[in-house]
Write an enzyme that holds these catalytic residues in place. Structure first.
Site, PDB file in Angstrom:
ATOM      1  N   ASP A  34       0.640  -0.776  -0.327  1.00  0.00           N
ATOM      2  CA  ASP A  34      -0.314   0.378  -0.107  1.00  0.00           C
ATOM      3  C   ASP A  34       0.601   1.362   0.127  1.00  0.00           C
ATOM      4  O   ASP A  34       2.141   0.998  -0.377  1.00  0.00           O
ATOM      5  CB  ASP A  34      -0.610   0.285   1.200  1.00  0.00           C
ATOM      6  CG  ASP A  34      -1.937   1.060   0.457  1.00  0.00           C
ATOM      7  OD1 ASP A  34      -2.234   1.694   0.930  1.00  0.00           O
ATOM      8  OD2 ASP A  34      -3.004  -0.092   0.931  1.00  0.00           O
ATOM      9  N   ILE A  35       0.296   2.549  -0.095  1.00  0.00           N
ATOM     10  CA  ILE A  35       1.228   3.264   0.067  1.00  0.00           C
ATOM     11  C   ILE A  35       1.044   4.055   1.737  1.00  0.00           C
ATOM     12  O   ILE A  35       1.531   4.727   1.990  1.00  0.00           O
ATOM     13  CB  ILE A  35       0.803   4.341  -0.770  1.00  0.00           C
ATOM     14  CG1 ILE A  35      -0.267   4.706  -0.899  1.00  0.00           C
ATOM     15  CG2 ILE A  35       1.752   4.806  -2.227  1.00  0.00           C
ATOM     16  CD1 ILE A  35      -0.895   6.357  -1.788  1.00  0.00           C
ATOM     17  N   GLY A  72      -5.900  -2.421  -4.351  1.00  0.00           N
ATOM     18  CA  GLY A  72      -5.367  -0.910  -4.640  1.00  0.00           C
ATOM     19  C   GLY A  72      -5.784   0.033  -5.639  1.00  0.00           C
ATOM     20  O   GLY A  72      -6.233  -0.495  -6.233  1.00  0.00           O
ATOM     21  N   GLY A  73      -5.581   1.269  -4.985  1.00  0.00           N
ATOM     22  CA  GLY A  73      -6.422   2.566  -5.765  1.00  0.00           C
ATOM     23  C   GLY A  73      -6.987   2.970  -4.891  1.00  0.00           C
ATOM     24  O   GLY A  73      -7.539   2.659  -4.367  1.00  0.00           O
ATOM     25  N   ASN A 112     -19.496  -2.042  -8.924  1.00  0.00           N
ATOM     26  CA  ASN A 112     -20.515  -1.793  -9.698  1.00  0.00           C
ATOM     27  C   ASN A 112     -20.798  -1.275 -10.148  1.00  0.00           C
ATOM     28  O   ASN A 112     -22.208  -1.022 -11.509  1.00  0.00           O
ATOM     29  CB  ASN A 112     -21.598  -1.690  -8.662  1.00  0.00           C
ATOM     30  CG  ASN A 112     -21.332  -1.178  -7.106  1.00  0.00           C
ATOM     31  OD1 ASN A 112     -22.364   0.170  -7.785  1.00  0.00           O
ATOM     32  ND2 ASN A 112     -20.866  -1.012  -6.249  1.00  0.00           N
ATOM     33  N   HIS A 113     -19.395  -0.087 -10.171  1.00  0.00           N
ATOM     34  CA  HIS A 113     -19.542   1.853 -11.114  1.00  0.00           C
ATOM     35  C   HIS A 113     -19.002   1.007 -12.065  1.00  0.00           C
ATOM     36  O   HIS A 113     -19.585   2.320 -13.257  1.00  0.00           O
ATOM     37  CB  HIS A 113     -18.723   2.212 -10.506  1.00  0.00           C
ATOM     38  CG  HIS A 113     -19.718   2.819  -8.865  1.00  0.00           C
ATOM     39  ND1 HIS A 113     -20.431   3.496  -9.028  1.00  0.00           N
ATOM     40  CD2 HIS A 113     -19.047   2.286  -7.462  1.00  0.00           C
ATOM     41  CE1 HIS A 113     -21.047   3.669  -7.824  1.00  0.00           C
ATOM     42  NE2 HIS A 113     -20.048   3.008  -6.756  1.00  0.00           N
ATOM     43  N   TYR A 136     -14.357   7.213 -12.025  1.00  0.00           N
ATOM     44  CA  TYR A 136     -13.678   5.827 -11.190  1.00  0.00           C
ATOM     45  C   TYR A 136     -14.107   5.084 -12.181  1.00  0.00           C
ATOM     46  O   TYR A 136     -13.372   4.067 -11.851  1.00  0.00           O
ATOM     47  CB  TYR A 136     -14.309   5.970  -9.789  1.00  0.00           C
ATOM     48  CG  TYR A 136     -14.359   4.464  -8.827  1.00  0.00           C
ATOM     49  CD1 TYR A 136     -13.074   4.835  -8.376  1.00  0.00           C
ATOM     50  CD2 TYR A 136     -15.268   3.974  -8.854  1.00  0.00           C
ATOM     51  CE1 TYR A 136     -12.946   3.253  -7.589  1.00  0.00           C
ATOM     52  CE2 TYR A 136     -16.295   2.943  -7.946  1.00  0.00           C
ATOM     53  CZ  TYR A 136     -14.548   2.792  -7.349  1.00  0.00           C
ATOM     54  OH  TYR A 136     -14.000   1.078  -6.885  1.00  0.00           O
ATOM     55  N   SER A 166     -19.246  -3.206   0.018  1.00  0.00           N
ATOM     56  CA  SER A 166     -18.651  -4.062   1.384  1.00  0.00           C
ATOM     57  C   SER A 166     -17.772  -3.212   2.751  1.00  0.00           C
ATOM     58  O   SER A 166     -16.826  -3.254   2.634  1.00  0.00           O
ATOM     59  CB  SER A 166     -17.160  -5.241   0.590  1.00  0.00           C
ATOM     60  OG  SER A 166     -17.252  -6.113   1.474  1.00  0.00           O
ATOM     61  N   ARG A 174     -30.682   1.420  -1.076  1.00  0.00           N
ATOM     62  CA  ARG A 174     -29.320   0.857  -2.492  1.00  0.00           C
ATOM     63  C   ARG A 174     -28.199  -0.359  -2.302  1.00  0.00           C
ATOM     64  O   ARG A 174     -28.574  -1.132  -2.732  1.00  0.00           O
ATOM     65  CB  ARG A 174     -28.635   2.160  -3.234  1.00  0.00           C
ATOM     66  CG  ARG A 174     -27.817   1.667  -4.079  1.00  0.00           C
ATOM     67  CD  ARG A 174     -26.993   2.955  -4.375  1.00  0.00           C
ATOM     68  NE  ARG A 174     -25.956   2.163  -5.094  1.00  0.00           N
ATOM     69  CZ  ARG A 174     -24.632   1.791  -4.412  1.00  0.00           C
ATOM     70  NH1 ARG A 174     -24.794   2.770  -4.026  1.00  0.00           N
ATOM     71  NH2 ARG A 174     -23.663   1.666  -5.753  1.00  0.00           N
TER      72      ARG A 174
HETATM   73  P1  NAI Z   1     -10.015   1.832   0.405  1.00  0.00           P
HETATM   74  O1  NAI Z   1      -9.710   2.953  -0.357  1.00  0.00           O
HETATM   75  O2  NAI Z   1      -9.914   1.854   1.909  1.00  0.00           O
HETATM   76  O3  NAI Z   1      -8.234   1.197   0.162  1.00  0.00           O
HETATM   77  C1  NAI Z   1      -7.673   1.531  -1.118  1.00  0.00           C
HETATM   78  C2  NAI Z   1      -6.436   1.206  -0.608  1.00  0.00           C
HETATM   79  O4  NAI Z   1      -5.276   1.459  -2.023  1.00  0.00           O
HETATM   80  C3  NAI Z   1      -6.364   2.270  -0.021  1.00  0.00           C
HETATM   81  O5  NAI Z   1      -5.460   2.247   1.413  1.00  0.00           O
HETATM   82  C4  NAI Z   1      -4.847   3.614  -0.456  1.00  0.00           C
HETATM   83  O6  NAI Z   1      -3.713   3.993   0.023  1.00  0.00           O
HETATM   84  C5  NAI Z   1      -4.568   2.766  -1.412  1.00  0.00           C
HETATM   85  N1  NAI Z   1      -4.360   2.988  -2.408  1.00  0.00           N
HETATM   86  C6  NAI Z   1      -4.324   4.083  -2.899  1.00  0.00           C
HETATM   87  N2  NAI Z   1      -3.639   5.110  -3.988  1.00  0.00           N
HETATM   88  C7  NAI Z   1      -2.689   4.063  -4.113  1.00  0.00           C
HETATM   89  C8  NAI Z   1      -1.633   4.451  -4.582  1.00  0.00           C
HETATM   90  N3  NAI Z   1      -1.698   5.123  -5.806  1.00  0.00           N
HETATM   91  N4  NAI Z   1      -0.212   3.426  -4.864  1.00  0.00           N
HETATM   92  C9  NAI Z   1      -0.661   2.161  -3.739  1.00  0.00           C
HETATM   93  N5  NAI Z   1      -1.609   2.513  -3.050  1.00  0.00           N
HETATM   94  C10 NAI Z   1      -3.108   3.224  -3.753  1.00  0.00           C
HETATM   95  O7  NAI Z   1     -11.131   1.266  -0.517  1.00  0.00           O
HETATM   96  P2  NAI Z   1     -11.956  -0.453   0.078  1.00  0.00           P
HETATM   97  O8  NAI Z   1     -12.971  -0.074   0.366  1.00  0.00           O
HETATM   98  O9  NAI Z   1     -11.239  -0.987   1.284  1.00  0.00           O
HETATM   99  O10 NAI Z   1     -11.644  -1.274  -2.065  1.00  0.00           O
HETATM  100  C11 NAI Z   1     -10.645  -1.748  -2.143  1.00  0.00           C
HETATM  101  C12 NAI Z   1     -10.969  -2.094  -3.384  1.00  0.00           C
HETATM  102  O11 NAI Z   1     -11.888  -2.559  -4.185  1.00  0.00           O
HETATM  103  C13 NAI Z   1     -11.041  -1.151  -4.166  1.00  0.00           C
HETATM  104  O12 NAI Z   1      -9.818  -1.579  -5.577  1.00  0.00           O
HETATM  105  C14 NAI Z   1     -11.858  -0.482  -4.501  1.00  0.00           C
HETATM  106  O13 NAI Z   1     -11.926   0.136  -5.745  1.00  0.00           O
HETATM  107  C15 NAI Z   1     -12.877  -1.491  -4.511  1.00  0.00           C
HETATM  108  N6  NAI Z   1     -14.142  -1.611  -4.621  1.00  0.00           N
HETATM  109  C16 NAI Z   1     -14.524  -1.308  -3.103  1.00  0.00           C
HETATM  110  C17 NAI Z   1     -15.773  -1.522  -2.852  1.00  0.00           C
HETATM  111  C18 NAI Z   1     -16.505  -1.647  -1.731  1.00  0.00           C
HETATM  112  O14 NAI Z   1     -17.452  -1.433  -1.621  1.00  0.00           O
HETATM  113  N7  NAI Z   1     -15.589  -1.381  -0.309  1.00  0.00           N
HETATM  114  C19 NAI Z   1     -16.612  -1.306  -3.356  1.00  0.00           C
HETATM  115  C20 NAI Z   1     -16.665  -1.414  -5.232  1.00  0.00           C
HETATM  116  C21 NAI Z   1     -15.063  -1.516  -5.451  1.00  0.00           C
HETATM  117  C1  15L Z   2     -17.366   1.136  -5.012  1.00  0.00           C
HETATM  118  O1  15L Z   2     -17.188   0.759  -5.911  1.00  0.00           O
HETATM  119  C2  15L Z   2     -16.586   1.706  -3.511  1.00  0.00           C
HETATM  120  O2  15L Z   2     -15.867   1.325  -3.737  1.00  0.00           O
HETATM  121  C3  15L Z   2     -17.155   2.202  -1.991  1.00  0.00           C
HETATM  122  O3  15L Z   2     -16.482   3.035  -1.579  1.00  0.00           O
HETATM  123  C4  15L Z   2     -18.396   1.936  -2.391  1.00  0.00           C
HETATM  124  O4  15L Z   2     -18.632   3.635  -2.702  1.00  0.00           O
HETATM  125  C5  15L Z   2     -19.458   1.755  -3.588  1.00  0.00           C
HETATM  126  O5  15L Z   2     -18.684   0.765  -4.782  1.00  0.00           O
HETATM  127  C6  15L Z   2     -20.900   1.549  -3.236  1.00  0.00           C
HETATM  128  O6  15L Z   2     -21.143   1.639  -4.658  1.00  0.00           O
HETATM  129  O7  15L Z   2     -21.297   1.728  -2.384  1.00  0.00           O
END
Ligand code: NAI
Ligand code: 15L
Length: 267
Positions: A34-35, A72-73, A112-113, A136, A166, A174
């Site tokens: 991670d960063i 990551g992202g 889902n986006h 995104y 999640s 929703r």
């Molecule tokens: P989050 O934002 O909590 O975690 C993402 C992690 O990626 C962060 O720890 C951040 O520091 C790291 N990151 C961001 N930019 C970076 C870079 N340039 N280089 C290295 N690391 C970087 O998000 P979450 O909720 O844990 O989601 C994890 C993944 O699942 C993401 O890719 C997100 O788009 C995807 N996702 C999550 C959903 C959810 O409901 N939690 C829904 C749909 C997709």
């Molecule tokens: C995503 O893709 C995001 O990472 C998460 O933070 C939520 O916004 C989720 O979708 C959502 O649609 O509820």
């Protein structure tokens, strides 16, 4: 199945922290990246802080890895300039590293986006045209296309998990449709890592919710069987949000409020 070394990117994030403790059971070594701060490496862990846009550093991350869970992202809607390095260049760097180091399976956290501009009265499968609801969502669409290309061209397999929402609990109406519990997230990731043949498969990441607008029937070969449902939260959620304004674009589309964000360039 036990992997010698799994790589988890985004390991400091919400889902990353959950999977950090859950994936250890499936590998000898869990490499975390991670960063953001990851703390010290625990037993069976390796910590490698890397910015995903740094190609050389990502290349080193993929060395000696059996499979990748790429979380990551940037995880919400932002300007294109912010999304580009983390999500687009970053995911490209992960696939290039995988190609160079012979890594054969990636589980990609799509969203889902990618299909966020469908309406909530449209049930969609995994083979409908993409309708991203922002930069995104576009970056996740790119990630899925990248995954397809690396499968067709280089034989690297991917499961693109179009994760719904999640979180510990669904926060609004929703999310009664889009919610996926952390236990089901683990089930989906493990199925995606261990299913014998996946090619490039796309699957919506949701629990067994009573009301949902996703059809996962084309992904049965992965063997994901969700065990949880948002139903036990319904009464509380509906009490908090009794009415839905069906004229509000941010309430009637799959992507919810994401469809109304931006523009980010105010000039
Ligand atoms: P989050 O934002 O909590 O975690 C993402 C992690 O990626 C962060 O720890 C951040 O520091 C790291 N990151 C961001 N930019 C970076 C870079 N340039 N280089 C290295 N690391 C970087 O998000 P979450 O909720 O844990 O989601 C994890 C993944 O699942 C993401 O890719 C997100 O788009 C995807 N996702 C999550 C959903 C959810 O409901 N939690 C829904 C749909 C997709
Ligand atoms: C995503 O893709 C995001 O990472 C998460 O933070 C939520 O916004 C989720 O979708 C959502 O649609 O509820």
């Amino acid at each position: 199945l036990r992997f010698p070394r799994l790589l988890l990117t985004g390991a400091a994030g919400g889902l990353g922290r959950e999977l950090r403790r859950r994936l250890k059971a499936y590998c000898d070594v869990l490499r975390l990246s991670d960063i953001a701060d990851l703390g010290a490496a625990g037993p069976g862990e390796e910590v490698m802080p890397v910015a995903l846009e740094n190609k050389a550093a990502v290349d080193a991350l993929l060395k000696d890895v059996s499979a990748v869970v790429h979380l990551g992202g940037i995880s919400t809607e932002h300007s294109f300039e912010e999304i580009l390095p983390a999500n687009i260049t970053g995911t490209f760097n992960v696939y290039e590293g995988a190609r160079r180091h012979g890594v054969k399976r990636i589980v990609f956290a799509s969203s889902n986006h990618v299909t966020g501009f469908y309406r909530q009265d449209e049930v969609v499968g995994t083979d409908v045209p993409m309708r991203p609801d922002g930069y995104y969502g576009l970056s996740k669409a790119f990630g899925e296309n990248l995954a397809q290309f690396y499968w067709d061209r280089y034989g690297i397999e991917t499961v693109s998990m179009r994760i719904g929402s999640s979180f510990p609990e669904p926060r609004d109406r929703r999310m009664l449709g889009t919610w996926m519990s952390y236990d089901d997230l683990e089930r989906l990731v493990v199925s995606s890592l261990t299913a014998p043949v996946v090619g490039h498969s796309v699957i919506y990441g949701i629990s067994d919710n009573a009301t949902a607008w996703y059809d996962n029937s084309k992904a049965r070969h992965i063997g994901y069987r969700p065990q949880d449902s948002s139903e036990r939260f319904r009464a509380a959620v509906e009490a908090r949000q009794p009415v839905i304004d069906t004229k509000d674009a941010g309430l009637i589309h799959h992507g919810g409020g994401f469809v109304k964000q931006g523009p980010f360039d105010k000039t």
